[in-house]
Design a protein around this motif. Structure first.
Motif, PDB file in Angstrom:
ATOM      1  N   GLY A  46       0.662  -1.222   0.061  1.00 46.93           N
ATOM      2  CA  GLY A  46       0.038   0.054   0.124  1.00 46.93           C
ATOM      3  C   GLY A  46       0.759   1.320   0.032  1.00 46.93           C
ATOM      4  N   LEU A  47       2.009   1.256  -0.573  1.00 44.93           N
ATOM      5  CA  LEU A  47       2.673   2.491  -0.842  1.00 44.93           C
ATOM      6  C   LEU A  47       2.103   3.633  -1.614  1.00 44.93           C
ATOM      7  N   GLU A  48       2.168   4.723  -0.920  1.00 45.49           N
ATOM      8  CA  GLU A  48       1.722   6.151  -1.495  1.00 45.49           C
ATOM      9  C   GLU A  48       2.446   7.137  -1.253  1.00 45.49           C
ATOM     10  N   PHE A  49       2.985   7.786  -2.250  1.00 48.20           N
ATOM     11  CA  PHE A  49       3.733   9.109  -1.912  1.00 48.20           C
ATOM     12  C   PHE A  49       3.864   9.894  -2.756  1.00 48.20           C
ATOM     13  N   ALA A  50       4.050  11.223  -2.511  1.00 46.97           N
ATOM     14  CA  ALA A  50       4.088  12.513  -3.367  1.00 46.97           C
ATOM     15  C   ALA A  50       5.379  13.260  -3.359  1.00 46.97           C
ATOM     16  N   LEU A  51       5.759  13.962  -4.277  1.00 48.70           N
ATOM     17  CA  LEU A  51       6.894  14.765  -4.228  1.00 48.70           C
ATOM     18  C   LEU A  51       6.558  16.224  -4.495  1.00 48.70           C
ATOM     19  N   ASP A  52       7.438  17.025  -3.688  1.00 47.89           N
ATOM     20  CA  ASP A  52       7.052  18.597  -3.667  1.00 47.89           C
ATOM     21  C   ASP A  52       8.476  19.063  -4.368  1.00 47.89           C
ATOM     22  N   GLY A  53       8.480  20.229  -5.162  1.00 42.66           N
ATOM     23  CA  GLY A  53       9.515  20.881  -5.474  1.00 42.66           C
ATOM     24  C   GLY A  53       9.645  21.013  -7.017  1.00 42.66           C
ATOM     25  N   SER A 109       5.943  13.212   1.064  1.00 38.33           N
ATOM     26  CA  SER A 109       4.835  12.597   1.726  1.00 38.33           C
ATOM     27  C   SER A 109       4.635  11.030   1.382  1.00 38.33           C
ATOM     28  N   LEU A 110       4.560  10.302   2.593  1.00 41.65           N
ATOM     29  CA  LEU A 110       4.455   8.879   2.387  1.00 41.65           C
ATOM     30  C   LEU A 110       3.789   8.286   3.272  1.00 41.65           C
ATOM     31  N   ALA A 111       3.141   7.303   2.714  1.00 38.70           N
ATOM     32  CA  ALA A 111       2.075   6.664   3.496  1.00 38.70           C
ATOM     33  C   ALA A 111       2.160   4.974   3.039  1.00 38.70           C
ATOM     34  N   ALA A 112       2.053   4.071   4.003  1.00 34.97           N
ATOM     35  CA  ALA A 112       2.034   2.689   3.789  1.00 34.97           C
ATOM     36  C   ALA A 112       1.497   2.062   4.691  1.00 34.97           C
ATOM     37  N   HIS A 113       1.133   0.854   4.280  1.00 33.41           N
ATOM     38  CA  HIS A 113       0.796  -0.183   5.782  1.00 33.41           C
ATOM     39  C   HIS A 113       1.403  -1.668   5.609  1.00 33.41           C
TER      40      HIS A 113
END
Length: 255
Positions: free
Chosen positions: A40-47, A61-65
């Motif tokens: 369940g890896l989700e991530f987003a990049l800023d820049g 930003s990162l979320a996982a289970h």
């Protein structure tokens, strides 16, 4: 942890398609090399394009289970990292992703009771629990009163420890070698002090005989473990469902 979602590299304006194709797979590959298991890896990049192509990531930003690290299980993790520098120019030429400097990570982690039970077989947690028990009992009781070798000897039996969670406390139970042998229980509270000191509060040890009345419980002294200057845990909550952690750590790149 709540925050406005960071713009995804894959949804950035025209001109960042190269980043969208190459950087997310590189990050995913690097994370999978650091963990035993990840779902369940989700991530987003800023820049901006210029920053990211130069290897500077202002925010991730990162979320996982269902993550597993060295046998330790975590049900849910949500984190935000800032000021990250990586070797992206080399990644674009096919090299592995590497961290180039320390950076802060802030967020929260949930470890359910089932995660703890699944983690008990890991060498990291199993040996850690045995070391904790030895330290708590050192000087408080004699080897004749509590023969630790009966429960903490080496081998498979030493890892056969059970854990139960309550409100602000947890209980560990080491069985005897056979059902007719005594068991050993340790009950304690968990708290953080100054963000880096994990404190075992009001620990109590009990020898639980298979037959007959138990001896009086043994009250032990509070003990604190320094998690290091890179750790700042601001929230630690123990409930019957699991353990919630929230705070900040500083990630140090491997040599």
């Amino acid at each position: 942890m709540t925050s406005d979602p960071a713009p995804s590299a894959e949804s950035s304006p025209k001109g960042s398609r190269l980043i969208g194709r190459l950087l997310p797979p590189a990050i995913r590959l690097w994370l999978h090399t650091q963990l035993d298991h990840l779902e369940g890896l989700e991530f987003a990049l800023d820049g901006s394009d210029r920053q990211i192509l130069g290897g500077y990531l202002p925010g991730v930003s990162l979320a996982a289970h269902q993550a597993v690290y060295q046998g330790l299980h975590v049900s849910q993790a949500e984190v935000e990292a800032t000021d990250i520098r990586v070797n992206l120019p080399q990644v674009l030429r096919g090299k592995p992703l590497r961290l180039l400097q320390p950076f802060p990570v802030e967020g929260q982690v949930t470890v359910l009771a089932a995660d703890l039970r699944a983690s008990l077989g890991s060498p990291l947690l199993g040996q850690g629990l045995r070391d904790v028990l030895r330290q708590l009992l050192a000087g408080a009781v004699s080897e004749q009163q509590v023969p630790l070798v009966d429960w903490l000897g080496e081998g498979d039996r030493a890892a056969d420890v059970a854990i139960a969670l309550g409100r602000d406390r947890l209980t560990l139970r080491w069985p005897g070698a056979t059902p007719s042998d005594d068991a050993l229980e340790l009950s304690l509270g968990l708290a953080m002090r100054e963000g880096r000191w994990l404190t075992l509060e009001q620990p109590v040890a009990r020898v639980v005989p298979a037959i007959g009345a138990p001896p009086p419980p043994i009250a032990l002294e509070d003990t604190a473990f320094d998690l290091g200057p890179e750790v700042d845990i601001r929230r630690l909550a123990v409930t019957p469902e699991g353990i919630d952690l929230g705070g900040r750590v500083r990630v140090i790149p491997a040599d």
